[in-house]
Design a protein around this motif. Structure first.
Motif, mmCIF file in Angstrom:
data_model
loop_
_atom_site.group_PDB
_atom_site.id
_atom_site.type_symbol
_atom_site.label_atom_id
_atom_site.label_comp_id
_atom_site.label_asym_id
_atom_site.label_seq_id
_atom_site.Cartn_x
_atom_site.Cartn_y
_atom_site.Cartn_z
ATOM 1 N N UNK A 141 0.837 -1.199 0.000
ATOM 2 C CA UNK A 141 0.000 0.000 0.000
ATOM 3 C C UNK A 141 0.871 1.249 0.000
ATOM 4 N N UNK A 142 0.363 2.310 -0.610
ATOM 5 C CA UNK A 142 1.079 3.585 -0.607
ATOM 6 C C UNK A 142 1.208 4.125 0.810
ATOM 7 N N UNK A 143 0.146 3.954 1.596
ATOM 8 C CA UNK A 143 0.165 4.400 2.989
ATOM 9 C C UNK A 143 1.237 3.649 3.780
ATOM 10 N N UNK A 144 1.296 2.335 3.598
ATOM 11 C CA UNK A 144 2.305 1.545 4.291
ATOM 12 C C UNK A 144 3.708 2.001 3.959
ATOM 13 N N UNK A 145 3.936 2.298 2.694
ATOM 14 C CA UNK A 145 5.267 2.757 2.277
ATOM 15 C C UNK A 145 5.620 4.086 2.942
ATOM 16 N N UNK A 146 4.641 4.964 3.068
ATOM 17 C CA UNK A 146 4.871 6.248 3.724
ATOM 18 C C UNK A 146 5.181 6.056 5.206
ATOM 19 N N UNK A 147 4.447 5.168 5.867
ATOM 20 C CA UNK A 147 4.668 4.937 7.290
ATOM 21 C C UNK A 147 6.021 4.275 7.557
ATOM 22 N N UNK A 148 6.593 3.623 6.547
ATOM 23 C CA UNK A 148 7.918 3.010 6.664
ATOM 24 C C UNK A 148 9.035 3.938 6.212
ATOM 25 N N UNK A 149 8.674 5.093 5.683
ATOM 26 C CA UNK A 149 9.612 5.953 4.974
ATOM 27 C C UNK A 149 10.863 6.322 5.771
ATOM 28 N N UNK A 150 10.728 6.620 7.048
ATOM 29 C CA UNK A 150 11.864 7.075 7.849
ATOM 30 C C UNK A 150 12.483 5.976 8.701
ATOM 31 N N UNK A 151 12.000 4.771 8.568
ATOM 32 C CA UNK A 151 12.505 3.694 9.417
ATOM 33 C C UNK A 151 13.746 3.041 8.812
ATOM 34 N N UNK A 152 14.723 2.694 9.657
ATOM 35 C CA UNK A 152 15.931 2.035 9.142
ATOM 36 C C UNK A 152 15.625 0.655 8.582
ATOM 37 N N UNK A 153 16.534 0.157 7.773
ATOM 38 C CA UNK A 153 16.333 -1.124 7.094
ATOM 39 C C UNK A 153 16.065 -2.258 8.075
ATOM 40 N N UNK A 154 16.838 -2.326 9.158
ATOM 41 C CA UNK A 154 16.670 -3.445 10.081
ATOM 42 C C UNK A 154 15.291 -3.426 10.758
ATOM 43 N N UNK A 155 14.787 -2.226 11.026
ATOM 44 C CA UNK A 155 13.463 -2.131 11.644
ATOM 45 C C UNK A 155 12.376 -2.546 10.657
ATOM 46 N N UNK A 156 12.511 -2.101 9.403
ATOM 47 C CA UNK A 156 11.555 -2.501 8.376
ATOM 48 C C UNK A 156 11.579 -4.010 8.165
ATOM 49 N N UNK A 157 12.780 -4.569 8.148
ATOM 50 C CA UNK A 157 12.921 -6.012 7.972
ATOM 51 C C UNK A 157 12.222 -6.775 9.090
ATOM 52 N N UNK A 158 12.393 -6.299 10.325
ATOM 53 C CA UNK A 158 11.759 -6.968 11.460
ATOM 54 C C UNK A 158 10.238 -6.857 11.392
ATOM 55 N N UNK A 159 9.739 -5.688 10.980
ATOM 56 C CA UNK A 159 8.297 -5.487 10.913
ATOM 57 C C UNK A 159 7.652 -6.377 9.851
ATOM 58 N N UNK A 160 8.401 -6.690 8.800
ATOM 59 C CA UNK A 160 7.838 -7.470 7.697
ATOM 60 C C UNK A 160 8.268 -8.931 7.737
ATOM 61 N N UNK A 161 8.816 -9.353 8.864
ATOM 62 C CA UNK A 161 9.247 -10.734 8.997
ATOM 63 C C UNK A 161 8.058 -11.680 8.787
ATOM 64 N N UNK A 162 8.205 -12.614 7.879
ATOM 65 C CA UNK A 162 7.166 -13.584 7.614
ATOM 66 C C UNK A 162 6.145 -13.169 6.576
ATOM 67 N N UNK A 163 6.272 -11.937 6.043
ATOM 68 C CA UNK A 163 5.327 -11.463 5.032
ATOM 69 C C UNK A 163 5.575 -12.167 3.702
ATOM 70 N N UNK A 164 4.514 -12.578 3.037
ATOM 71 C CA UNK A 164 4.622 -13.172 1.713
ATOM 72 C C UNK A 164 4.481 -12.084 0.663
ATOM 73 N N UNK A 165 5.496 -11.951 -0.198
ATOM 74 C CA UNK A 165 5.482 -10.894 -1.209
ATOM 75 C C UNK A 165 4.815 -11.330 -2.503
ATOM 76 N N UNK A 166 4.372 -12.538 -2.574
ATOM 77 C CA UNK A 166 3.795 -13.006 -3.835
ATOM 78 C C UNK A 166 2.283 -13.089 -3.841
ATOM 79 N N UNK A 167 1.636 -12.550 -2.822
ATOM 80 C CA UNK A 167 0.190 -12.741 -2.703
ATOM 81 C C UNK A 167 -0.531 -11.391 -2.690
#
Length: 262
Positions: A141-167
């Protein structure tokens, strides 16, 4: 902290304003001598006032550097005031935005690693409120991308742990690196575009809302079928950014500017 007379209150406010100055590193703070110089008062007076403020949590003193910075109580009050302003200004700004772009608009926040819609507005009365209280994924989502905009890579990675990118939709990010690249582009332009990522045929544009400290606390977006919004996506970016700036101004207690878009 103050004896109740206006001059005492003003002196206390001056101390807080100095500690909150934009040229001050909020983590480093300032020493008593520098604070006294900036407010034009004797060091002993400033020291007593800072001691009283620290006892109430409005300022805190670093035990190693002996410097003062704004404390937890100040930010707690600021957050509460900001949320109230957001709730108050949100409907007005969103109605103006929707009245300009003629498609549905939303205000959303981060909630348990998802996007939660807290306010919606539509050109059609019968469509209003349908998304309020519903959640959507961060990564498509565009909103999700905005809410992640200022977060460091490791924090984003942790928040999306287990997310399926193909669905998701046909143009959804392929993997985490793809998402981070799109997030970096949103950071560069100041807004995010999701073109058939959440679901086929749906396009959205979002921009961040910031609080007094500059942190992203919400996102405003417009969304519609691609046949209605797609050709206008590039032009809508600055329009949504203008709405987000108005909400940011409200969060920071500044007078709301006119909605200068066409």
């Amino acid at each position: 902290m103050s004896d109740g007379n206006p001059s005492s209150v003003h002196r206390t406010v001056n101390l807080l304003q100095v500690l909150g100055s934009p040229d001050i590193d909020p983590k480093e703070g300032l020493g008593v001598v520098e604070i006294a110089r900036r407010v034009g008062r004797e060091k002993s007076q400033v020291s007593r006032a800072l001691k009283a403020l620290s006892e109430t949590g409005f300022v805190e003193r670093d035990p190693d550097t002996r410097r003062y910075r704004l404390g937890w109580q100040f930010f707690a009050l600021a957050a509460n005031a900001g949320e109230a302003r957001l709730r108050s200004a949100g409907p007005t700004v969103l109605r103006r935005l929707v009245g300009t772009v003629k498609v549905a608009g939303y205000l959303s926040v981060l909630c348990d690693h998802s996007v939660l819609t807290v306010l919606s507005e539509s050109p059609r009365v019968t469509d209003r409120g349908g998304w309020v209280g519903r959640t959507a994924p961060l990564h498509v989502t565009a909103v999700g991308r905005v809410l992640l905009m200022d977060r460091p890579r490791d924090e984003t990675t942790a928040m999306l742990d287990g997310v399926s990118f193909g669905n998701a939709g046909p143009h959804a990010p392929r993997d985490l690196d793809d998402l981070l690249a799109r997030t970096a582009e949103a950071r560069r332009t100041g807004y995010a575009v999701a073109d058939e990522e959440f679901r086929p045929g749906l396009v959205a544009v979002a921009a961040p809302v910031r609080d007094l400290s500059g942190q992203i606390v919400a996102a405003v977006n417009v969304s519609a079928p691609k046949y209605r919004l797609g050709p206008r996506t590039d032009r809508l970016g600055p329009v949504v950014v203008e709405a987000s700036r108005q909400l940011t101004a409200a969060m920071c207690g500044r007078p709301e500017a006119g909605f200068g878009v066409s």
